[in-house]
Structures are given as C-alpha cells and as structure tokens.
Design a protein around this motif. Sequence first.
Motif, PDB file in Angstrom:
ATOM      1  N   SER A  89       7.713  -3.452  -0.782  1.00 40.86           N
ATOM      2  CA  SER A  89       8.487  -4.624  -0.403  1.00 40.86           C
ATOM      3  C   SER A  89       9.024  -4.506   1.018  1.00 40.86           C
ATOM      4  CB  SER A  89       9.639  -4.828  -1.391  1.00 40.86           C
ATOM      5  OG  SER A  89      10.459  -5.891  -0.987  1.00 40.86           O
ATOM      6  N   VAL A  90       9.593  -3.356   1.354  1.00 37.01           N
ATOM      7  CA  VAL A  90      10.153  -3.170   2.693  1.00 37.01           C
ATOM      8  C   VAL A  90       9.050  -3.065   3.735  1.00 37.01           C
ATOM      9  CG1 VAL A  90      11.581  -1.671   4.144  1.00 37.01           C
ATOM     10  CG2 VAL A  90      12.313  -2.238   1.831  1.00 37.01           C
ATOM     11  N   LEU A  91       7.919  -2.468   3.390  1.00 45.05           N
ATOM     12  CA  LEU A  91       6.785  -2.446   4.324  1.00 45.05           C
ATOM     13  C   LEU A  91       6.385  -3.867   4.705  1.00 45.05           C
ATOM     14  CD1 LEU A  91       4.592   0.395   2.791  1.00 45.05           C
ATOM     15  CD2 LEU A  91       5.682   0.427   5.058  1.00 45.05           C
ATOM     16  N   ALA A  92       6.334  -4.751   3.721  1.00 43.10           N
ATOM     17  CA  ALA A  92       5.988  -6.152   3.989  1.00 43.10           C
ATOM     18  C   ALA A  92       7.056  -6.802   4.868  1.00 43.10           C
ATOM     19  CB  ALA A  92       5.813  -6.915   2.686  1.00 43.10           C
ATOM     20  N   GLN A  93       8.341  -6.568   4.576  1.00 48.23           N
ATOM     21  CA  GLN A  93       9.427  -7.113   5.393  1.00 48.23           C
ATOM     22  C   GLN A  93       9.345  -6.625   6.832  1.00 48.23           C
ATOM     23  OE1 GLN A  93      13.418  -6.508   3.888  1.00 48.23           O
ATOM     24  NE2 GLN A  93      12.703  -6.681   1.780  1.00 48.23           N
ATOM     25  N   ALA A  94       8.897  -5.375   7.012  1.00 47.48           N
ATOM     26  CA  ALA A  94       8.827  -4.765   8.338  1.00 47.48           C
ATOM     27  C   ALA A  94       7.565  -5.168   9.098  1.00 47.48           C
ATOM     28  CB  ALA A  94       8.911  -3.246   8.215  1.00 47.48           C
ATOM     29  N   GLY A  95       6.710  -5.981   8.457  1.00 47.76           N
ATOM     30  CA  GLY A  95       5.543  -6.513   9.157  1.00 47.76           C
ATOM     31  C   GLY A  95       4.244  -5.781   8.926  1.00 47.76           C
ATOM     32  N   TYR A  96       4.208  -4.884   7.953  1.00 52.08           N
ATOM     33  CA  TYR A  96       2.982  -4.143   7.658  1.00 52.08           C
ATOM     34  C   TYR A  96       2.139  -4.898   6.645  1.00 52.08           C
ATOM     35  CZ  TYR A  96       4.965  -0.167  10.100  1.00 52.08           C
ATOM     36  OH  TYR A  96       5.508   0.650  11.058  1.00 52.08           O
ATOM     37  N   SER A  97       0.834  -4.849   6.836  1.00 58.97           N
ATOM     38  CA  SER A  97      -0.103  -5.393   5.860  1.00 58.97           C
ATOM     39  C   SER A  97      -0.613  -4.226   5.036  1.00 58.97           C
ATOM     40  CB  SER A  97      -1.273  -6.076   6.558  1.00 58.97           C
ATOM     41  OG  SER A  97      -0.818  -7.189   7.275  1.00 58.97           O
ATOM     42  N   LEU A  98      -0.431  -4.326   3.724  1.00 59.77           N
ATOM     43  CA  LEU A  98      -0.956  -3.283   2.860  1.00 59.77           C
ATOM     44  C   LEU A  98      -2.446  -3.484   2.727  1.00 59.77           C
ATOM     45  CD1 LEU A  98       1.780  -3.277   0.072  1.00 59.77           C
ATOM     46  CD2 LEU A  98       1.694  -1.947   2.178  1.00 59.77           C
ATOM     47  N   ARG A  99      -3.179  -2.387   2.775  1.00 62.90           N
ATOM     48  CA  ARG A  99      -4.630  -2.488   2.629  1.00 62.90           C
ATOM     49  C   ARG A  99      -4.974  -3.067   1.272  1.00 62.90           C
ATOM     50  NH1 ARG A  99      -6.693   3.396   4.538  1.00 62.90           N
ATOM     51  NH2 ARG A  99      -6.248   3.207   6.742  1.00 62.90           N
ATOM     52  N   PRO A 100      -5.908  -4.030   1.216  1.00 66.65           N
ATOM     53  CA  PRO A 100      -6.299  -4.583  -0.085  1.00 66.65           C
ATOM     54  C   PRO A 100      -6.783  -3.474  -1.019  1.00 66.65           C
ATOM     55  CG  PRO A 100      -7.280  -5.849   1.717  1.00 66.65           C
ATOM     56  CD  PRO A 100      -6.614  -4.623   2.328  1.00 66.65           C
ATOM     57  N   GLY A 101      -6.314  -3.568  -2.257  1.00 65.92           N
ATOM     58  CA  GLY A 101      -6.754  -2.601  -3.262  1.00 65.92           C
ATOM     59  C   GLY A 101      -5.916  -1.344  -3.306  1.00 65.92           C
ATOM     60  N   ASN A 102      -5.081  -1.108  -2.297  1.00 66.97           N
ATOM     61  CA  ASN A 102      -4.275   0.102  -2.279  1.00 66.97           C
ATOM     62  C   ASN A 102      -2.833  -0.134  -2.685  1.00 66.97           C
ATOM     63  OD1 ASN A 102      -6.387   1.692  -1.503  1.00 66.97           O
ATOM     64  ND2 ASN A 102      -5.884   1.679   0.659  1.00 66.97           N
ATOM     65  N   ALA A 103      -2.421  -1.380  -2.832  1.00 64.55           N
ATOM     66  CA  ALA A 103      -1.020  -1.669  -3.154  1.00 64.55           C
ATOM     67  C   ALA A 103      -0.656  -1.223  -4.565  1.00 64.55           C
ATOM     68  CB  ALA A 103      -0.736  -3.155  -2.986  1.00 64.55           C
ATOM     69  N   GLU A 104      -1.629  -1.013  -5.419  1.00 59.58           N
ATOM     70  CA  GLU A 104      -1.350  -0.649  -6.805  1.00 59.58           C
ATOM     71  C   GLU A 104      -1.663   0.818  -7.078  1.00 59.58           C
ATOM     72  OE1 GLU A 104       0.098  -2.667  -8.976  1.00 59.58           O
ATOM     73  OE2 GLU A 104       0.196  -4.150  -7.385  1.00 59.58           O
ATOM     74  N   LEU A 105      -1.421   1.687  -6.081  1.00 54.85           N
ATOM     75  CA  LEU A 105      -1.669   3.115  -6.286  1.00 54.85           C
ATOM     76  C   LEU A 105      -0.789   3.625  -7.425  1.00 54.85           C
ATOM     77  CD1 LEU A 105      -1.781   4.416  -2.620  1.00 54.85           C
ATOM     78  CD2 LEU A 105      -3.705   4.081  -4.154  1.00 54.85           C
ATOM     79  N   GLU A 106      -1.349   4.465  -8.223  1.00 55.15           N
ATOM     80  CA  GLU A 106      -0.606   5.028  -9.348  1.00 55.15           C
ATOM     81  C   GLU A 106       0.244   6.194  -8.892  1.00 55.15           C
ATOM     82  OE1 GLU A 106      -0.598   3.938 -12.536  1.00 55.15           O
ATOM     83  OE2 GLU A 106      -1.808   2.265 -11.857  1.00 55.15           O
TER      84      GLU A 106
END
Length: 108
Positions: A89-106
Amino acid sequence: QPGYDWPMTQSPLPLTLYGGIDCDDTEHVTGRLDALGIPHRLVIINGDPEAERFVIFINNGFRSTPTLVFGQERAKIVLTEPTDEELDSVLAQAGYSLRPGNAELEEG
C-alpha cells in the motif's frame, strides 16, 4: 497516511530501509523489495550509532527494524515493521509500480 493526500510525483519517492543484522523482518522486507524490483538504500544500524539514534527517535524510543523511510527533505512516509499488505500500500502511495504477478508473493 489517512487524512493526507500525498502529492503525485513524476518519479517514485526514494526509499531508505534501516535494518538490523540477523533480523528476520529486515531480511523478509529486503527480499520482498528485491523480488518486486523496488530500488532502495539499505542501512544496517548495528555499528552505525547515528542511524541507530535516528531509528530510535523516529520510533518513539524503540529500536524497531525494519524502518522504511520514503522521501527526503521535509515530507516523508515512515513505515515500521510492515506487513506485506502495508508495504504494498505504501509503495503505491510513494509512486512505485509493483511488477505484475509479484504483488501476491507468499510469506515464508
């Protein structure tokens, strides 16, 4: 942070991660940032009295690691011992794009 609209930046806010040696949480968050391709500066506070004092000050007297600081100068986002969801959540607020497919790392 609730109640504050962070200005959208053209580039993501710089990220400094203050961590400890042999800290499982530091290792987990660092690994997650690496897996997501998020650039960051790692500062190990063991043996760095200035960094250690900063962490204790910013965490109201606690030596909590990892402590992540997004931004520089006066406006900063500080995140301490985050869950994966809080970090994303904070990464998104700070302007980072999460790599597709990696946001749900276990976790694990």
